[in-house]
Scaffold this motif. Structure first.
Motif, short mmCIF file in Angstrom:
data_model
loop_
_atom_site.label_atom_id
_atom_site.label_comp_id
_atom_site.label_asym_id
_atom_site.label_seq_id
_atom_site.Cartn_x
_atom_site.Cartn_y
_atom_site.Cartn_z
N GLU A 95 33.49 30.61 8.80
CA GLU A 95 34.00 31.90 8.30
C GLU A 95 34.71 31.73 6.95
O GLU A 95 34.59 32.58 6.06
CB GLU A 95 34.95 32.51 9.33
N ARG A 96 35.43 30.62 6.81
CA ARG A 96 36.14 30.38 5.54
C ARG A 96 35.16 30.16 4.39
O ARG A 96 35.34 30.70 3.29
CB ARG A 96 37.06 29.16 5.71
N ILE A 97 34.11 29.39 4.67
CA ILE A 97 33.11 29.13 3.62
C ILE A 97 32.36 30.40 3.27
O ILE A 97 32.12 30.70 2.09
CB ILE A 97 32.13 28.03 4.09
N ALA A 98 31.97 31.19 4.30
CA ALA A 98 31.23 32.43 4.04
C ALA A 98 32.06 33.39 3.21
O ALA A 98 31.55 34.05 2.30
CB ALA A 98 30.83 33.06 5.38
N ASP A 99 33.35 33.48 3.51
CA ASP A 99 34.23 34.37 2.74
C ASP A 99 34.35 33.89 1.29
O ASP A 99 34.34 34.71 0.35
CB ASP A 99 35.61 34.40 3.40
N CYS A 100 34.44 32.58 1.11
CA CYS A 100 34.54 32.04 -0.25
C CYS A 100 33.25 32.27 -1.03
O CYS A 100 33.28 32.53 -2.24
CB CYS A 100 34.85 30.55 -0.21
N MET A 101 32.10 32.18 -0.35
CA MET A 101 30.83 32.39 -1.04
C MET A 101 30.67 33.84 -1.49
O MET A 101 30.07 34.11 -2.54
CB MET A 101 29.68 32.01 -0.10
#
Length: 277
Positions: free
Chosen positions: A215-221
């Motif tokens: 979820e953290r990576i998807a939000d950053c992307m």
């Protein structure tokens, strides 16, 4: 002659009693030693059931209604007078009609009593109509209850799906949510170690389980990487979905934790573009 029955193979025997221990099945008196004895025997694999009688007390089983004198086992070992006696007993019993069981008479009498009189037929029909109406009403009520349950279940499933969504979704529009879910599916194929290395390359927090990392990576992307707290320059602001704000808890400075508690709005923090590794 052995005749198959529900209990097993059944046959009749005629013999002289070897002792005085046997009891007549009919009169319940002891059968004397060397006295003529007739028996109904059920022979099965795991047991042998013997019903002994005095010759005059013998009760013929219905399965032997058509049996002949020669079908009785060991009758040839008797004296001729006793053989004739056994033959006469068998013929006499075969001519007699087998009485019906008393249970059948009781059931018939009950059925007669239970039959309603002609004067009561109208009342019975009215009662049946009332019962049918009540059954219809109960069925309709049950259908309504099912409809209400399905609607409730639908609402609960929708609420559950909303609860399962990441908290950051309150800041997302429809297209961003769809993109987020696609990224989630792609990241599921990666290991936790690979996800952490991706976050490390973008200077992001690497703690948490695999779901939190994805979820953290998807939000950053989609939105970009969060910078460190401008107030304390060390903490990582965390999003509060209920208040829709970011709050910095602080950071660990060597051996001492420095509290910050600075609150930011969604647009107050800068977002740095994500770098693919």
């Amino acid at each position: 002659m052995k005749v198959p029955s529900l209990e097993g193979e059944m046959f009749m025997t005629a013999a002289y009693a070897p002792s005085a221990r046997a009891t007549c099945r009919s009169c319940q008196a002891k059968i004397g030693k060397d006295e003529l004895r007739l028996s109904n025997i059920v022979d099965e694999d795991h047991y042998c059931q013997q019903h002994h009688y005095h010759a005059d007390c013998f009760q013929l089983k219905p399965v032997f209604k058509n049996a002949t004198y020669k079908d009785i086992f060991h009758v040839e070992n008797l004296t001729k007078p006793d053989q004739e006696k056994v033959k006469a007993i068998l013929e006499k019993l075969q001519k007699m009609e087998f009485k019906k069981k008393p249970q059948q008479k009781i059931s018939n009498s009950k059925s007669k009593k239970s039959q309603p009189k002609n004067t009561d037929l109208k009342d019975c029909s009215n009662n049946e109509d009332d019962n049918k109406k009540t059954k219809k009403l109960s069925k309709e009520a049950a259908k309504k209850d099912k409809i209400q349950e399905t609607t409730k279940n639908g609402e609960s499933s929708e609420s559950q799906s909303d609860e399962d969504e990441p908290g950051i979704f309150v800041l997302y529009d429809k297209s961003q949510k769809e993109e987020f879910k696609k990224i989630q599916q792609d990241l599921e194929k990666k290991t936790a170690g690979q996800l952490k290395s991706m976050l490390k390359a973008n200077d992001q927090t690497q703690s948490g389980n695999k779901t939190e990392l994805i979820e953290r990576i998807a939000d950053c992307m989609i939105k970009g990487c969060l910078e460190k707290c401008p107030n304390c320059s060390g903490g990582r602001p965390k999003f509060n979905p209920t208040q829709k704000v970011f709050k910095c808890p602080g950071y660990m400075d060597d051996t001492e934790f420095r509290f910050c508690n600075k609150v930011y709005g969604p647009k107050d923090l800068k977002r740095i573009p994500w770098v693919d590794v």
